[in-house]
Design an enzyme around this catalytic site. Structure first.
Site, short mmCIF file in Angstrom:
data_model
loop_
_atom_site.label_atom_id
_atom_site.label_comp_id
_atom_site.label_asym_id
_atom_site.label_seq_id
_atom_site.Cartn_x
_atom_site.Cartn_y
_atom_site.Cartn_z
CE LYS A 261 -8.68 0.28 9.05
NZ LYS A 261 -7.40 -0.03 8.37
N GLY B 109 0.83 -1.20 0.00
CA GLY B 109 0.00 0.00 0.00
C GLY B 109 0.87 1.25 0.00
#
Length: 591
Positions: free
Chosen positions: A176, A25
């Site tokens: 998450k 990322g």
């Protein structure tokens, strides 16, 4: 200060050789900042991995990307397209790496549960398996402080022992939380040591959601409202400090296995601030007005729910953010501060950029979103208000806006006496007017025959010009009447053609309002007008910004409702309205 912190990062681990790390990322918000910080520190070979192939190439015109371009040329950095759903691709890029920094995408569509689950939860599983297979020793995962916040209660100075919510109101936060649990459980299995960081409200240059959303709301006048009391405290974290915390975690995870490996740490700027004060500083830096209208939280929640319901009915998604709007409302109205002492003690973390400097750097990076005209904190009081412009900026404006209180009171008293004289004396309107004219004539005649000196007081004659009307004023009045008459005739002509539905509905609404007004007695109507004239304009001038903000919200609701109503009409009707509107616009364009 940044150079001092950089030297401290390199020295504290005691590493002399060059290490290799992978930033999964690495082209995202936090990942990009982490890559640049690693390159500035030196001693790292950085592999930038990201699933967004279109954003992999650096922009040489950008200062941060120029550093990355130079690093690629020298072999210190490299790019690789990696899909976290493909374990083999992750294994390929992580083989031979000492550390993996994992940042998941922040631009996920919160409405797509399947995609979010695969990217967040399944992606975490794939990263863990790939790290074990490629013999990576350290994995640092970027989580969020949101995983302990469900919006139902305040969090004041919460630490890592804070109880997890039983149920999350936001789907992406729930996912998450699951991914964070997988990362922590994977610690010390197959030689992999893990660490989780929970930054709170990350902001900074390169962020694509928070600041752009504020700027867009400000342009439509919707950022003037404060949700709740406005006194709630929050912790914000500048993105450079988050990157610094990741490097601290990577450096200490080996030397302090017991206190760091498998643990989660809150990361903040160590400077709690009122949430709406932070918002105000960002908006003022961009040239917009700071929020000042307090609105109850329940009202904002209902507006958000209604807006989402309308867009769901229209099959149109207005929001495309990683968290739901309802969750944002909770963030904006609750206290949410965290104790960062564990990260200070065990990771050796301390912010490298202060909150004040972070805000300045953020505002500077979003200069393209700033307001065109400059803005003073409390507005420009020398500029005419809209009420004054509407009233002509003359004597009438001075009277109705209470600029001269003595004159305004005298005018109101005279009009009130005239109102009583005509409507409450028990006489007809004609007889009241005749008696008033007789009284005024007698007073003027008596004043005219007075001596120029009366008991030592000088008596000034009334000049005849006070009773005269200038030719220019008469011409302007006749011109205004003619203009209004011609507009009425033009509107009637357009209505007769049956081509302008918008004008038709406006005329119908006006006639209905006029009918409702004349249904009252003349005395009541005149009394309402009298009170309205001496209060409404004054109140509007004092609270112009508040009223305009509420009007903007009302218009927004009307436009939303209009779309919902049109969607429920038969297809033939909507097609007719579209065609009619299009033909009308074409005629207007070519006329």
């Amino acid at each position: 200060m940044a150079e001092k912190a950089a030297a401290y990062d390199v020295a504290r681990g005691g590493w002399s050789e060059t290490r290799t790390c992978v930033v999964l990322g690495g082209r995202g918000f936090i990942g990009r900042t982490l890559v640049n910080r690693l390159l500035r520190l030196g001693g790292w070979i950085v592999r930038v991995a990201d699933s967004s192939s279109h954003s992999l190439l650096p922009d040489s015109s950008s200062g941060s990307d120029s550093l990355l371009s130079d690093a690629i040329s020298s072999g210190q950095a490299s790019f690789c397209h990696v899909d976290v759903l493909d374990t083999s691709q992750i294994v390929k890029v992580t083989t031979g790496a000492d550390v993996v920094f994992y940042m998941e995408p922040t631009d996920l569509d919160a409405h797509d549960f399947c995609n979010c689950y695969m990217i967040i939860v399944q992606g975490a599983k794939n990263v863990i398996n790939a790290c074990r297979e490629s013999k990576v020793k350290r994995l640092v995962y970027n989580s969020s402080a949101d995983v302990v916040f469900d919006g139902s209660q305040d969090i004041l100075n919460g630490d890592e022992s804070f109880t997890y919510p039983g149920k999350f109101k936001d789907m992406t936060v729930d996912l998450k939380f699951q991914a964070e649990g997988l990362i922590r459980v994977a610690n010390n299995i197959g030689g992999l040591q893990t660490c989780v960081l929970r930054p709170s409200n990350v902001f900074g240059s390169g962020e694509t959601q928070f600041v752009p959303l504020l700027a867009n709301l400000s342009k439509f006048g919707l950022a003037r409202f404060i949700t709740g009391s406005g006194g709630n405290m929050s912790d914000f974290t500048y993105v450079e400090n988050v990157a610094h915390a990741h490097i601290c975690a990577a450096e200490t995870i080996d030397s302090r296995v017991v206190s760091v490996a498998g643990k989660a740490f809150f990361i903040t700027n160590l400077e709690p601030i009122m949430f709406w004060e932070f918002i105000s500083l960002i908006l003022e830096g961009l040239g917009y007005q700071r929020p000042f209208i307090k609105v109850p939280t329940w009202m904002v929640s209902y507006v958000v729910i209604l807006s989402q319901y309308i867009h769901d009915k229209l099959s149109y998604r207005m929001y495309r953010y990683s968290v739901s709007p309802h969750y944002i409302v909770q963030l904006a109205s609750r206290n949410r501060t965290f104790d960062c002492s564990a990260a200070q003690k065990h990771l050796g973390y301390s912010p490298v950029v202060s909150l004040e400097d972070g805000i300045k750097l953020t505002v500077a990076s979003f200069s393209h979103l700033s307001k065109d005209s400059s803005f003073m904190r409390f507005g420009n009081f020398d500029e005419q208000s809209k009420a004054e412009k509407l009233l002509g900026s003359g004597i009438v404006a001075d009277v109705l806006l209470w600029r001269d209180e003595r004159r305004t009171f005298m005018c109101f008293l005279i009009l009130a006496l005239a109102f009583y004289w005509f409507f409450f004396c028990g006489k007809t309107f004609t007889s009241s007017a005749a008696q008033l004219l007789l009284l005024v004539t007698a007073i003027l005649y008596g004043y005219g025959i007075l001596a120029s000196d009366l008991c030592g007081f000088a008596v000034q004659n009334i000049p005849s010009s006070c009773f005269e009307i200038q030719n220019s004023d008469m011409k302007n009045s006749i011109r205004s009447i003619s203009y209004m008459w011609n507009r009425v005739v033009c509107s009637i002509r357009l209505l007769a053609k049956g081509e302008d539905w918008s004008r038709f509905f406006k005329v119908v609404a006006f006639l209905y309002l006029f009918k409702w007004i004349v249904s009252f007695s003349l005395a009541v109507l005149v009394g309402i007008i009298l009170v309205f004239a001496f209060t409404a304009f004054f109140i509007y001038e004092q609270y112009e910004s508040v009223i305009e903000g509420l009007w903007a919200v009302l218009l927004f609701g009307i436009m939303e409702s209009k779309g919902l109503i049109i969607s429920t009409l038969p297809e033939s009707v909507t097609a007719f309205l579209r065609n009619d509107n299009g033909s009308h616009q074409e005629k207007v364009h070519f006329s």
